[in-house]
Design an enzyme around this catalytic site. Structure first.
Site, PDB file in Angstrom:
ATOM      1  N   GLN A   1      -4.709  -1.250   9.605  1.00 58.76           N
ATOM      2  CA  GLN A   1      -4.728  -2.591   9.004  1.00 58.76           C
ATOM      3  C   GLN A   1      -5.379  -3.587   9.965  1.00 58.76           C
ATOM      4  O   GLN A   1      -5.073  -3.617  11.158  1.00 58.76           O
ATOM      5  CB  GLN A   1      -3.286  -3.017   8.658  1.00 58.76           C
ATOM      6  CG  GLN A   1      -3.172  -4.330   7.922  1.00 58.76           C
ATOM      7  CD  GLN A   1      -3.743  -4.302   6.496  1.00 58.76           C
ATOM      8  OE1 GLN A   1      -3.855  -3.241   5.880  1.00 58.76           O
ATOM      9  NE2 GLN A   1      -4.119  -5.452   5.987  1.00 58.76           N
TER      10      GLN A   1
ATOM     11  N   LYS B   1       0.840  -1.204   0.000  1.00 59.35           N
ATOM     12  CA  LYS B   1       0.000   0.000   0.000  1.00 59.35           C
ATOM     13  C   LYS B   1       0.877   1.259   0.000  1.00 59.35           C
ATOM     14  O   LYS B   1       0.626   2.207  -0.743  1.00 59.35           O
ATOM     15  CB  LYS B   1      -0.946  -0.005   1.209  1.00 59.35           C
ATOM     16  CG  LYS B   1      -2.061  -1.049   1.077  1.00 59.35           C
ATOM     17  CD  LYS B   1      -2.889  -1.229   2.355  1.00 59.35           C
ATOM     18  CE  LYS B   1      -3.900  -2.375   2.157  1.00 59.35           C
ATOM     19  NZ  LYS B   1      -4.717  -2.671   3.343  1.00 59.35           N
TER      20      LYS B   1
ATOM     21  N   ASP C   1     -11.113   3.195   3.990  1.00 55.69           N
ATOM     22  CA  ASP C   1     -11.526   1.792   3.906  1.00 55.69           C
ATOM     23  C   ASP C   1     -13.046   1.674   3.744  1.00 55.69           C
ATOM     24  O   ASP C   1     -13.546   0.622   3.335  1.00 55.69           O
ATOM     25  CB  ASP C   1     -11.159   1.062   5.210  1.00 55.69           C
ATOM     26  CG  ASP C   1      -9.823   0.335   5.134  1.00 55.69           C
ATOM     27  OD1 ASP C   1      -9.508  -0.211   4.062  1.00 55.69           O
ATOM     28  OD2 ASP C   1      -9.118   0.292   6.168  1.00 55.69           O
TER      29      ASP C   1
END
Ligand code: GUN
Length: 281
Positions: free
Chosen positions: A97, A53, A120
């Site tokens: 995460q 990422k 997200d």
């Protein structure tokens, strides 16, 4: 029949170059998009995902901040970091995460992220907006899957779509996006009886269970689009998905490989969400 491959690397390359152009425009205006990624613990898989990422951000010209904490990092300290990033004007997207260590309440952490920085799309406000058809951020993996369907001009409207897996990260938002695109959607889960009965009816089959070979060729409708979100290792240690790839590719009309399918698209859509957060700012 041998399926057409939907190449997530190739599609990502096209989309990321469009992202990089828009990022450059914002950067010239002194508004460079910024993403903060927080990793708690040392899961090898999470470390690889997070590294990819960050690398993708750098390649697209997005400012990135990576914060890594050991597995004993407290929930209170993590909440304090999120709060600081909520107020950081250089940061437009915050990604924590998952999974988090067991002593940390992931829901609490997600709800602490400012909804307008929740790239997200996991915050309850964003889940609610998605459910009511006014999404602010579409969760990255399902969003990437929709882009893959778009790339082959698949007529989603009226199609039978079956999603195998009902997680908050993939299955549930995937079902919502397909529903909004006009598909008739069935969501299966780990307790579904006779999974093949459902999957054999799928024009679009999205598999996100984390179980290798859960979908075999006899479970695929001839000509279907098979999208494999799984990320597993086979007995030889090679990356593989949830779908028994080679035999399913003989039956399907389109199929996504692992690696090189949905994985790169997830990261691409994270870049898109971060860019759009900065553009809205
Ligand atoms: N873990 C697995 N997939 C994801 C994702 O898309 N976002 C975050 N934050 N964690 C994940």
């Amino acid at each position: 029949m041998s399926a057409h491959i939907i190449d997530g690397n190739l599609l990502s390359k096209e989309l990321r170059s469009q992202v990089a152009e828009r990022v450059a425009t914002l950067t010239r205006q002194g508004r460079q998009p910024g993403l903060a990624v927080i990793l708690v613990g040392d899961s090898p898989a999470s470390q690889v995902y997070v590294r990819n990422k960050i690398k993708a951000c750098e390649d697209a010209g997005i400012h990135s901040v990576f914060e890594k904490y050991d597995a004993a990092f407290s929930e209170a300290d993590l909440l304090a970091r999120v709060e600081a990033l909520n107020h950081d004007p250089r940061i437009h997207g915050i990604l924590v995460q998952l999974p988090l260590p067991a002593h940390i309440d992931a829901h609490k952490v997600i709800e602490a992220i400012a909804a307008e920085k929740d790239v997200d799309g996991f915050h309850v406000n964003n889940a609610g907006l998605l459910m009511t058809g006014q999404p602010l951020f579409r969760p990255c993996t399902p969003y990437g899957v929709m882009k893959m369907l778009e790339s082959i001009n698949y007529p989603v409207r009226g199609a039978n779509a079956v999603v195998v897996g009902a997680s908050n990260i993939v299955g549930k938002p995937q079902a919502m996006l397909l529903l909004q695109a006009g598909a008739t959607v069935t969501i299966c889960n780990s307790k579904t009886r006779d999974l093949g009965h459902h999957t054999r009816n799928a024009d679009i089959l999205v598999v996100a269970t984390g179980k290798r070979n859960i979908v075999t060729a006899d479970m695929v409708k001839p000509g279907a689009v098979v999208i494999d979100v799984g990320m597993n290792r086979d007995d030889a240690g090679k990356l593989c998905g949830d779908v028994d790839y080679a035999p399913c590719a003989e039956v399907a009309g389109w199929i996504t490989p692992v690696p090189g399918g949905v994985g790169p698209m997830t990261i691409t859509m994270l870049l898109v969400n971060t860019l759009e957060a900065a553009e809205r700012n």
